[in-house]
Write a protein that holds these residues in place. Sequence first.
Motif, mmCIF file in Angstrom:
data_model
loop_
_atom_site.group_PDB
_atom_site.id
_atom_site.type_symbol
_atom_site.label_atom_id
_atom_site.label_comp_id
_atom_site.label_asym_id
_atom_site.label_seq_id
_atom_site.Cartn_x
_atom_site.Cartn_y
_atom_site.Cartn_z
ATOM 1 N N GLY A 23 0.773 -1.233 0.000
ATOM 2 C CA GLY A 23 0.000 0.000 0.000
ATOM 3 C C GLY A 23 0.801 1.278 0.000
ATOM 4 O O GLY A 23 0.231 2.352 -0.015
ATOM 5 N N GLY A 24 2.123 1.221 0.032
ATOM 6 C CA GLY A 24 2.909 2.442 -0.003
ATOM 7 C C GLY A 24 3.264 2.958 1.376
ATOM 8 O O GLY A 24 2.841 2.408 2.397
ATOM 9 N N PRO A 25 4.057 4.048 1.445
ATOM 10 C CA PRO A 25 4.584 4.548 2.721
ATOM 11 C C PRO A 25 3.530 4.826 3.783
ATOM 12 O O PRO A 25 3.742 4.517 4.958
ATOM 13 C CB PRO A 25 5.308 5.839 2.308
ATOM 14 N N ILE A 26 2.387 5.410 3.408
ATOM 15 C CA ILE A 26 1.370 5.726 4.410
ATOM 16 C C ILE A 26 0.824 4.451 5.040
ATOM 17 O O ILE A 26 0.644 4.360 6.260
ATOM 18 C CB ILE A 26 0.227 6.548 3.780
ATOM 19 N N ALA A 27 0.561 3.449 4.212
ATOM 20 C CA ALA A 27 0.083 2.174 4.749
ATOM 21 C C ALA A 27 1.160 1.493 5.584
ATOM 22 O O ALA A 27 0.866 0.872 6.609
ATOM 23 C CB ALA A 27 -0.357 1.262 3.610
ATOM 24 N N HIS A 28 2.413 1.603 5.158
ATOM 25 C CA HIS A 28 3.507 0.988 5.907
ATOM 26 C C HIS A 28 3.557 1.509 7.339
ATOM 27 O O HIS A 28 3.854 0.760 8.275
ATOM 28 C CB HIS A 28 4.850 1.279 5.226
ATOM 29 N N ILE A 29 3.284 2.794 7.508
ATOM 30 C CA ILE A 29 3.314 3.383 8.842
ATOM 31 C C ILE A 29 2.321 2.681 9.760
ATOM 32 O O ILE A 29 2.587 2.467 10.945
ATOM 33 C CB ILE A 29 3.020 4.896 8.753
ATOM 34 N N GLY A 30 1.174 2.308 9.207
ATOM 35 C CA GLY A 30 0.201 1.561 9.995
ATOM 36 C C GLY A 30 0.703 0.181 10.373
ATOM 37 O O GLY A 30 0.538 -0.274 11.509
ATOM 38 N N TYR A 31 1.337 -0.508 9.416
ATOM 39 C CA TYR A 31 1.915 -1.820 9.711
ATOM 40 C C TYR A 31 3.015 -1.701 10.767
ATOM 41 O O TYR A 31 3.121 -2.540 11.672
ATOM 42 C CB TYR A 31 2.497 -2.438 8.440
ATOM 43 N N PHE A 32 3.850 -0.677 10.638
ATOM 44 C CA PHE A 32 4.933 -0.467 11.605
ATOM 45 C C PHE A 32 4.368 -0.256 13.006
ATOM 46 O O PHE A 32 4.913 -0.767 13.989
ATOM 47 C CB PHE A 32 5.766 0.751 11.203
ATOM 48 N N ARG A 33 3.304 0.521 13.079
ATOM 49 C CA ARG A 33 2.702 0.786 14.392
ATOM 50 C C ARG A 33 2.212 -0.508 15.032
ATOM 51 O O ARG A 33 2.411 -0.737 16.239
ATOM 52 C CB ARG A 33 1.546 1.778 14.242
ATOM 53 N N GLU A 34 1.567 -1.356 14.248
ATOM 54 C CA GLU A 34 1.087 -2.626 14.785
ATOM 55 C C GLU A 34 2.240 -3.480 15.297
ATOM 56 O O GLU A 34 2.128 -4.132 16.341
ATOM 57 C CB GLU A 34 0.312 -3.389 13.700
ATOM 58 N N TYR A 36 5.778 -2.520 15.842
ATOM 59 C CA TYR A 36 6.763 -1.940 16.756
ATOM 60 C C TYR A 36 6.147 -1.395 18.041
ATOM 61 O O TYR A 36 6.792 -1.436 19.097
ATOM 62 C CB TYR A 36 7.527 -0.817 16.052
ATOM 63 N N VAL A 37 4.920 -0.899 17.959
ATOM 64 C CA VAL A 37 4.294 -0.273 19.122
ATOM 65 C C VAL A 37 3.389 -1.255 19.867
ATOM 66 O O VAL A 37 3.542 -1.464 21.078
ATOM 67 C CB VAL A 37 3.488 0.976 18.703
ATOM 68 N N LYS A 38 2.466 -1.873 19.152
ATOM 69 C CA LYS A 38 1.454 -2.692 19.816
ATOM 70 C C LYS A 38 1.927 -4.112 20.104
ATOM 71 O O LYS A 38 1.571 -4.684 21.139
ATOM 72 C CB LYS A 38 0.182 -2.724 18.959
ATOM 73 N N ARG A 39 2.711 -4.689 19.197
ATOM 74 C CA ARG A 39 3.114 -6.078 19.385
ATOM 75 C C ARG A 39 4.419 -6.217 20.159
ATOM 76 O O ARG A 39 4.494 -6.955 21.146
ATOM 77 C CB ARG A 39 3.247 -6.767 18.026
ATOM 78 N N ARG A 40 5.461 -5.502 19.751
ATOM 79 C CA ARG A 40 6.782 -5.675 20.355
ATOM 80 C C ARG A 40 7.096 -4.663 21.446
ATOM 81 O O ARG A 40 8.076 -4.826 22.175
ATOM 82 C CB ARG A 40 7.859 -5.626 19.269
ATOM 83 N N LEU A 41 6.301 -3.595 21.527
ATOM 84 C CA LEU A 41 6.476 -2.583 22.579
ATOM 85 C C LEU A 41 7.863 -1.949 22.538
ATOM 86 O O LEU A 41 8.423 -1.586 23.569
ATOM 87 C CB LEU A 41 6.226 -3.199 23.968
ATOM 88 N N TRP A 42 8.421 -1.817 21.349
ATOM 89 C CA TRP A 42 9.714 -1.154 21.216
ATOM 90 C C TRP A 42 9.575 0.352 21.419
ATOM 91 O O TRP A 42 10.528 1.020 21.808
ATOM 92 C CB TRP A 42 10.314 -1.436 19.838
ATOM 93 N N LEU A 43 8.402 0.892 21.126
ATOM 94 C CA LEU A 43 8.103 2.309 21.290
ATOM 95 C C LEU A 43 6.708 2.439 21.885
ATOM 96 O O LEU A 43 5.890 1.524 21.756
ATOM 97 C CB LEU A 43 8.144 3.041 19.943
#
Length: 205
Positions: A23-34, A36-43
Amino acid sequence: VNFPRRLLEIFLVALRLGCTSFGGPIAHIGYFREEYVKRRLWLDEEEYADIVSLCHVLPGPTSSQVGITVGISRAGLAGGVIAWLGFTLPSAAVLILFALGVANAENLEESGWLHGLKLMSVAVVALAVWGMARAICVDRIRTTLAGLSAITILAVASPSVQIYVIFAGAIVGWVLLREKFAGVTSSRRFPISKQFGICSLIAFA
């Protein structure tokens, strides 16, 4: 976790994201959030939102810059390079193979499967935007600011308008939200010196 294992973890996570993020960079940001933030708690949510906001100001693909920044936060410059390689290699390989196939294809514009991919991308981007909006627009001021920014960008289809909106949002946010975030600090420290950052900025300029 020792340093080599941490680098391997960063690479494998980025590689999986590179293989599954569409889906491109904007969609990637959503995947990253899921991931790095919600699953792995890195941020946490605020740290991730800050990184995304800063990367939006920079030229180039926001998602790659966010991934590099996450890698740097985990393992310094080596982590940033590893995160970039892991996320970029799958798409680079697929693009090369796709280009080789397209060279022998006819009437690609009329292909039903390509039109289906375009429709899927719209849905993925919309889901990513909605997820980020729910996480960041948590009060009336931020919701109004985001809404007005979206209306302006949609009404005036010009790349320069996006730059004006970004800087206008920064100024308005500084005026209206600085008291809300007064005294708020992050415990996260990036393993890069200020001197290196200044030298990098000068080289970029």
